[in-house]
Design a protein around this motif. Sequence first.
Motif, mmCIF file in Angstrom:
data_model
loop_
_atom_site.group_PDB
_atom_site.id
_atom_site.type_symbol
_atom_site.label_atom_id
_atom_site.label_comp_id
_atom_site.label_asym_id
_atom_site.label_seq_id
_atom_site.Cartn_x
_atom_site.Cartn_y
_atom_site.Cartn_z
ATOM 1 N N LEU A 200 0.936 -1.182 -0.060
ATOM 2 C CA LEU A 200 0.147 -0.043 -0.004
ATOM 3 C C LEU A 200 1.000 1.362 0.077
ATOM 4 C CD1 LEU A 200 -2.912 -1.256 2.406
ATOM 5 C CD2 LEU A 200 -2.974 -0.890 -0.049
ATOM 6 N N THR A 201 2.004 1.186 0.924
ATOM 7 C CA THR A 201 2.858 2.428 0.618
ATOM 8 C C THR A 201 3.608 2.302 -0.745
ATOM 9 O OG1 THR A 201 3.283 2.020 3.121
ATOM 10 C CG2 THR A 201 5.062 3.332 1.915
ATOM 11 N N ASP A 202 3.773 1.359 -1.302
ATOM 12 C CA ASP A 202 4.260 1.359 -2.888
ATOM 13 C C ASP A 202 3.392 2.007 -3.580
ATOM 14 O OD1 ASP A 202 6.561 -0.059 -2.200
ATOM 15 O OD2 ASP A 202 5.842 -1.943 -2.824
ATOM 16 N N LEU A 203 1.911 2.073 -3.540
ATOM 17 C CA LEU A 203 0.925 2.505 -4.328
ATOM 18 C C LEU A 203 1.030 4.053 -4.027
ATOM 19 C CD1 LEU A 203 -1.842 -0.066 -4.011
ATOM 20 C CD2 LEU A 203 -0.076 0.128 -5.522
ATOM 21 N N LEU A 204 1.182 4.256 -2.754
ATOM 22 C CA LEU A 204 1.175 5.768 -2.450
ATOM 23 C C LEU A 204 2.329 6.614 -2.909
ATOM 24 C CD1 LEU A 204 -0.328 5.294 1.148
ATOM 25 C CD2 LEU A 204 -1.666 6.386 -0.685
ATOM 26 N N GLU A 205 3.693 5.765 -2.940
ATOM 27 C CA GLU A 205 4.571 6.587 -3.338
ATOM 28 C C GLU A 205 4.518 6.565 -5.021
ATOM 29 O OE1 GLU A 205 8.154 5.082 -0.227
ATOM 30 O OE2 GLU A 205 8.180 4.217 -2.414
ATOM 31 N N ALA A 206 3.984 5.804 -5.522
ATOM 32 C CA ALA A 206 3.567 5.827 -6.972
ATOM 33 C C ALA A 206 2.550 6.887 -7.201
ATOM 34 C CB ALA A 206 2.937 4.629 -7.522
ATOM 35 N N ALA A 207 1.711 7.036 -6.551
ATOM 36 C CA ALA A 207 0.567 8.163 -6.567
ATOM 37 C C ALA A 207 1.146 9.388 -6.482
ATOM 38 C CB ALA A 207 -0.353 8.207 -5.619
ATOM 39 N N MET A 208 2.189 9.868 -5.591
ATOM 40 C CA MET A 208 2.792 10.802 -5.508
ATOM 41 C C MET A 208 3.974 11.157 -6.156
ATOM 42 S SD MET A 208 1.899 11.774 -1.376
ATOM 43 C CE MET A 208 1.401 10.424 -0.459
ATOM 44 N N ALA A 209 4.177 10.401 -7.178
ATOM 45 C CA ALA A 209 5.182 10.439 -8.240
ATOM 46 C C ALA A 209 4.647 11.075 -9.627
ATOM 47 C CB ALA A 209 5.946 9.135 -8.673
ATOM 48 N N ALA A 210 3.305 11.351 -9.236
ATOM 49 C CA ALA A 210 2.524 11.812 -10.420
ATOM 50 C C ALA A 210 3.034 13.370 -10.767
ATOM 51 C CB ALA A 210 1.079 11.602 -10.407
ATOM 52 N N PRO A 211 2.786 13.939 -11.962
ATOM 53 C CA PRO A 211 3.036 15.366 -12.127
ATOM 54 C C PRO A 211 1.713 16.024 -11.612
ATOM 55 C CG PRO A 211 2.288 14.269 -14.135
ATOM 56 C CD PRO A 211 2.738 13.241 -13.314
#
Lengths: 172, 172
Positions: A27-38
């Motif tokens: 779930l943390t991986d997903l949130l890190e991915a989310a907040m790598a969006a422009p």
Amino acid sequence: MNPQLNFIFSRRSIRKFTQREIPEILLTDLLEAAMAAPSAVAKDPWHFIVLRNRASLDQLATILPNGKMLSGAAAALVVCGDLNQAHDQELSFLLQDLSAAVENILLAANALGLGACWLGIHPREERIAAVAQQFSLPENILPMAGIALGWPAQESPARTRYNPDCVHLEGW
Amino acid sequence: MNPQLNFIFSRRSIRKFTQREIPEILLTDLLEAAMAAPSAVAKDPWHFIVLRNRASLDQLATILPNGKMLSGAAAALVVCGDLNQAHDQELSFLLQDLSAAVENILLAANALGLGACWLGIHPREERIAAVAQQFSLPENILPMAGIALGWPAQESPARTRYNPDCVHLEGW
């Protein structure tokens, strides 16, 4: 379809899940991915509510008409935006920023072997109000979408819905 | 950052490009990736204008305040939406659908070794009007974003802008 882009083509909406739990690290991986969006002017106006509690998931399932599968989902994210923090406080920029983050989450989930499904909240007033109430959202926080998450119990082939009628060379 | 998700973390906004051309097949790859995005009720209300003509790119560079790099870009996409075709003709759904497609394009470009940069158009009225005029867009077609494309002449490290303050467990 270029196999180098299979991480995109293999992402499909998954609505059936096994009972298996999702480790917190994923779930943390997903949130890190989310907040790598422009985001517009890098305002990062997003907030994410993480749901793993069965009662919370069941309650959200009753709020979202297309979210019945949340009752069988191991987790969910509710993607919200702070209109005050968005570039020029523009709803359009807020929606664009949050949608890029949602797409990152969906692609990351798929890459990790998880299944996910985008569940619409905004602009449905009744859903916004019910979600805001369920999670005691501050007035400036707008819920845009839910994302059901779990280990997939269905298989869907990779695909694109490429339509040449939607492609225009140099102009309309 | 989970290395399995490097395809997300390594995507950065690229604003400097080499003079090298982009093969047409790669532009098709990007469009296939774009149209593999989810859209509300699978309405796929998107349209893509492909720009490779130097004069067109230069003209768009004069329209978009943050798009000066288009003068040095090998190509660009203008991502537009048909409000009549969007789910319930809702602008919010249209923006969400198009933004997911834009994010797919950005990630696909990065995976193919290309550089890309998201250039805002909507909701800026003067940009919308100028882009609509440049490309003779029908009245129901709304330009949302430009995407500058080229082979990168800059390197940026992979990253996330993960912020724990944006994560809320079970509720606000």
